[in-house]
Design a protein around this motif. Structure first.
Motif, PDB file in Angstrom:
ATOM      1  N   HIS A  52       3.273  -4.749 -18.159  1.00 54.49           N
ATOM      2  CA  HIS A  52       3.015  -5.162 -16.789  1.00 54.49           C
ATOM      3  C   HIS A  52       1.693  -4.633 -16.257  1.00 54.49           C
ATOM      4  CE1 HIS A  52       7.015  -6.731 -16.707  1.00 54.49           C
ATOM      5  NE2 HIS A  52       7.510  -5.547 -17.012  1.00 54.49           N
ATOM      6  N   GLY A  53       0.991  -3.836 -17.027  1.00 53.94           N
ATOM      7  CA  GLY A  53      -0.290  -3.312 -16.596  1.00 53.94           C
ATOM      8  C   GLY A  53      -0.184  -2.217 -15.562  1.00 53.94           C
ATOM      9  N   ARG A  54       0.981  -1.597 -15.452  1.00 53.77           N
ATOM     10  CA  ARG A  54       1.148  -0.540 -14.465  1.00 53.77           C
ATOM     11  C   ARG A  54       1.219   0.792 -15.172  1.00 53.77           C
ATOM     12  NH1 ARG A  54       5.675  -3.731 -11.104  1.00 53.77           N
ATOM     13  NH2 ARG A  54       4.254  -5.265 -10.254  1.00 53.77           N
ATOM     14  N   GLY A  55       0.405   1.729 -14.725  1.00 52.74           N
ATOM     15  CA  GLY A  55       0.400   3.035 -15.345  1.00 52.74           C
ATOM     16  C   GLY A  55       1.262   4.036 -14.617  1.00 52.74           C
ATOM     17  N   CYS A  56       1.609   3.734 -13.375  1.00 51.09           N
ATOM     18  CA  CYS A  56       2.412   4.666 -12.611  1.00 51.09           C
ATOM     19  C   CYS A  56       2.957   3.947 -11.397  1.00 51.09           C
ATOM     20  CB  CYS A  56       1.551   5.850 -12.163  1.00 51.09           C
ATOM     21  SG  CYS A  56       0.268   5.359 -11.010  1.00 51.09           S
ATOM     22  N   ASP A  57       3.797   4.637 -10.659  1.00 57.07           N
ATOM     23  CA  ASP A  57       4.309   4.121  -9.409  1.00 57.07           C
ATOM     24  C   ASP A  57       3.261   4.413  -8.335  1.00 57.07           C
ATOM     25  OD1 ASP A  57       5.760   3.304  -7.261  1.00 57.07           O
ATOM     26  OD2 ASP A  57       7.245   4.909  -7.376  1.00 57.07           O
ATOM     27  N   LEU A  58       2.727   3.365  -7.712  1.00 61.44           N
ATOM     28  CA  LEU A  58       1.628   3.559  -6.764  1.00 61.44           C
ATOM     29  C   LEU A  58       2.031   4.364  -5.533  1.00 61.44           C
ATOM     30  CD1 LEU A  58      -0.186   0.124  -6.893  1.00 61.44           C
ATOM     31  CD2 LEU A  58      -0.871   2.281  -7.922  1.00 61.44           C
ATOM     32  N   ASP A  59       3.332   4.443  -5.242  1.00 62.42           N
ATOM     33  CA  ASP A  59       3.764   5.213  -4.083  1.00 62.42           C
ATOM     34  C   ASP A  59       3.515   6.709  -4.277  1.00 62.42           C
ATOM     35  OD1 ASP A  59       4.615   2.939  -2.843  1.00 62.42           O
ATOM     36  OD2 ASP A  59       6.669   3.117  -3.578  1.00 62.42           O
ATOM     37  N   CYS A  60       3.417   7.160  -5.529  1.00 59.25           N
ATOM     38  CA  CYS A  60       3.303   8.592  -5.769  1.00 59.25           C
ATOM     39  C   CYS A  60       1.872   9.051  -5.981  1.00 59.25           C
ATOM     40  CB  CYS A  60       4.140   8.975  -6.991  1.00 59.25           C
ATOM     41  SG  CYS A  60       3.460   8.333  -8.530  1.00 59.25           S
ATOM     42  N   VAL A  61       0.919   8.145  -5.887  1.00 60.96           N
ATOM     43  CA  VAL A  61      -0.461   8.504  -6.190  1.00 60.96           C
ATOM     44  C   VAL A  61      -1.125   9.128  -4.971  1.00 60.96           C
ATOM     45  CG1 VAL A  61      -2.717   7.605  -6.823  1.00 60.96           C
ATOM     46  CG2 VAL A  61      -0.678   6.704  -7.907  1.00 60.96           C
ATOM     47  N   CYS A  62      -1.725  10.273  -5.160  1.00 65.41           N
ATOM     48  CA  CYS A  62      -2.548  10.886  -4.124  1.00 65.41           C
ATOM     49  C   CYS A  62      -3.987  10.488  -4.434  1.00 65.41           C
ATOM     50  CB  CYS A  62      -2.390  12.399  -4.117  1.00 65.41           C
ATOM     51  SG  CYS A  62      -3.521  13.186  -2.960  1.00 65.41           S
ATOM     52  N   TRP A  63      -4.534   9.562  -3.696  1.00 65.35           N
ATOM     53  CA  TRP A  63      -5.829   8.982  -4.040  1.00 65.35           C
ATOM     54  C   TRP A  63      -6.968   9.975  -3.943  1.00 65.35           C
ATOM     55  CZ3 TRP A  63      -5.848   4.832  -6.774  1.00 65.35           C
ATOM     56  CH2 TRP A  63      -4.732   4.017  -6.725  1.00 65.35           C
ATOM     57  N   GLY A  64      -6.831  10.992  -3.125  1.00 62.40           N
ATOM     58  CA  GLY A  64      -7.867  12.024  -3.068  1.00 62.40           C
ATOM     59  C   GLY A  64      -7.972  12.761  -4.390  1.00 62.40           C
ATOM     60  N   GLN A  65      -6.828  13.085  -4.996  1.00 64.28           N
ATOM     61  CA  GLN A  65      -6.841  13.763  -6.285  1.00 64.28           C
ATOM     62  C   GLN A  65      -7.309  12.834  -7.394  1.00 64.28           C
ATOM     63  OE1 GLN A  65      -2.858  15.248  -6.619  1.00 64.28           O
ATOM     64  NE2 GLN A  65      -3.339  17.124  -5.501  1.00 64.28           N
ATOM     65  N   GLN A  85      -8.688  -0.157  -0.202  1.00 65.62           N
ATOM     66  CA  GLN A  85      -7.543  -0.837   0.410  1.00 65.62           C
ATOM     67  C   GLN A  85      -6.224  -0.198  -0.032  1.00 65.62           C
ATOM     68  OE1 GLN A  85      -6.829  -4.722  -1.231  1.00 65.62           O
ATOM     69  NE2 GLN A  85      -5.866  -5.453   0.640  1.00 65.62           N
ATOM     70  N   MET A  86      -6.090   0.102  -1.316  1.00 63.90           N
ATOM     71  CA  MET A  86      -4.864   0.713  -1.807  1.00 63.90           C
ATOM     72  C   MET A  86      -4.694   2.132  -1.262  1.00 63.90           C
ATOM     73  SD  MET A  86      -3.141  -1.476  -3.395  1.00 63.90           S
ATOM     74  CE  MET A  86      -1.896  -0.391  -4.059  1.00 63.90           C
ATOM     75  N   HIS A  87      -5.794   2.860  -1.134  1.00 62.56           N
ATOM     76  CA  HIS A  87      -5.710   4.211  -0.554  1.00 62.56           C
ATOM     77  C   HIS A  87      -5.166   4.141   0.861  1.00 62.56           C
ATOM     78  CE1 HIS A  87      -7.123   7.661   1.760  1.00 62.56           C
ATOM     79  NE2 HIS A  87      -6.932   8.336   0.638  1.00 62.56           N
ATOM     80  N   ARG A  88      -5.696   3.218   1.634  1.00 61.97           N
ATOM     81  CA  ARG A  88      -5.258   3.105   3.029  1.00 61.97           C
ATOM     82  C   ARG A  88      -3.796   2.675   3.105  1.00 61.97           C
ATOM     83  NH1 ARG A  88      -8.045  -0.180   7.994  1.00 61.97           N
ATOM     84  NH2 ARG A  88      -6.678   0.684   9.571  1.00 61.97           N
ATOM     85  N   THR A  89      -3.377   1.765   2.228  1.00 63.56           N
ATOM     86  CA  THR A  89      -2.000   1.298   2.230  1.00 63.56           C
ATOM     87  C   THR A  89      -1.027   2.413   1.855  1.00 63.56           C
ATOM     88  OG1 THR A  89      -2.708  -0.933   1.663  1.00 63.56           O
ATOM     89  CG2 THR A  89      -0.412  -0.385   1.233  1.00 63.56           C
ATOM     90  N   CYS A  90      -1.370   3.169   0.831  1.00 63.69           N
ATOM     91  CA  CYS A  90      -0.459   4.211   0.337  1.00 63.69           C
ATOM     92  C   CYS A  90      -0.449   5.463   1.206  1.00 63.69           C
ATOM     93  CB  CYS A  90      -0.830   4.596  -1.091  1.00 63.69           C
ATOM     94  SG  CYS A  90      -0.530   3.264  -2.271  1.00 63.69           S
ATOM     95  N   SER A  91      -1.576   5.835   1.754  1.00 64.63           N
ATOM     96  CA  SER A  91      -1.645   7.100   2.486  1.00 64.63           C
ATOM     97  C   SER A  91      -1.621   6.924   4.002  1.00 64.63           C
ATOM     98  CB  SER A  91      -2.916   7.857   2.104  1.00 64.63           C
ATOM     99  OG  SER A  91      -4.054   7.185   2.619  1.00 64.63           O
TER     100      SER A  91
END
Length: 169
Positions: A13-26, A79-85
């Motif tokens: 599926h091309g997904r490496g992780c669950d995007l809800d758990c990603v801290c984009w700053g790190q 966009q993903m950073h803003r959506t998740c955080s």
């Protein structure tokens, strides 16, 4: 956190992780460590149909993909950073660079899909194949690598726009 950046190709599926758990700053802090020292020539491989819109219409021209790939990848990451955080990033500037399209082998791939909700067939077509870009892309490799995780173009939520970035030189 670096393990989050590895896309698991075996998942399909091309997904490496669950995007809800990603801290984009790190993620942004760890990405420069794994980006190649210098990249002069890269190959972008579009693994699933990729749709890219310019001026509200889908384009299938390789020149359009080459000209806007890094800019769009940066925009998608922000966009993903803003959506998740739920936080707005400070100003993020696209690196100034010039790339040239050296070669390509892109095909228009038609992918019809039936929507039971809308009770009609939808076009999920796009391009698949590869293209080679040449130029000093070292500063933008971080954003190219983010496209591998987040996908590129329209309908990425459906799994379209899966891209692989290969450094040739």
């Amino acid at each position: 956190m670096a393990a989050l950046l590895v896309v698991d190709a075996s998942a399909g599926h091309g997904r490496g992780c669950d995007l809800d758990c990603v801290c984009w700053g790190q993620v942004a802090q760890t990405m420069p460590a794994i980006v190649e020292a210098a990249a002069r020539r890269i190959r972008l491989v579009f693994l699933t149909p990729t749709v890219f819109k310019l001026e509200r219409a889908a384009t299938f021209r390789p020149e359009d993909f080459a000209a806007r790939f890094f800019e769009h990848s940066l925009g998608r990451a922000v966009q993903m950073h803003r959506t998740c955080s739920q936080m707005r990033l400070p100003w993020v500037e696209a690196p100034a660079m010039r790339v040239e399209l050296r070669a390509h082998r892109l095909f228009h791939y038609e992918l019809p899909r039936h929507s039971f909700r809308q009770e009609k067939w939808l076009d999920f077509d796009g391009v698949v194949g590869w293209m080679e870009l040449e130029g000093d892309v070292t500063q933008a490799m971080m954003w190219a690598r983010s496209a591998e995780l987040l996908h590129f173009g329209q309908k990425a939520a459906f799994g379209l726009g899966r891209v692989r970035v290969l450094v040739l030189e």
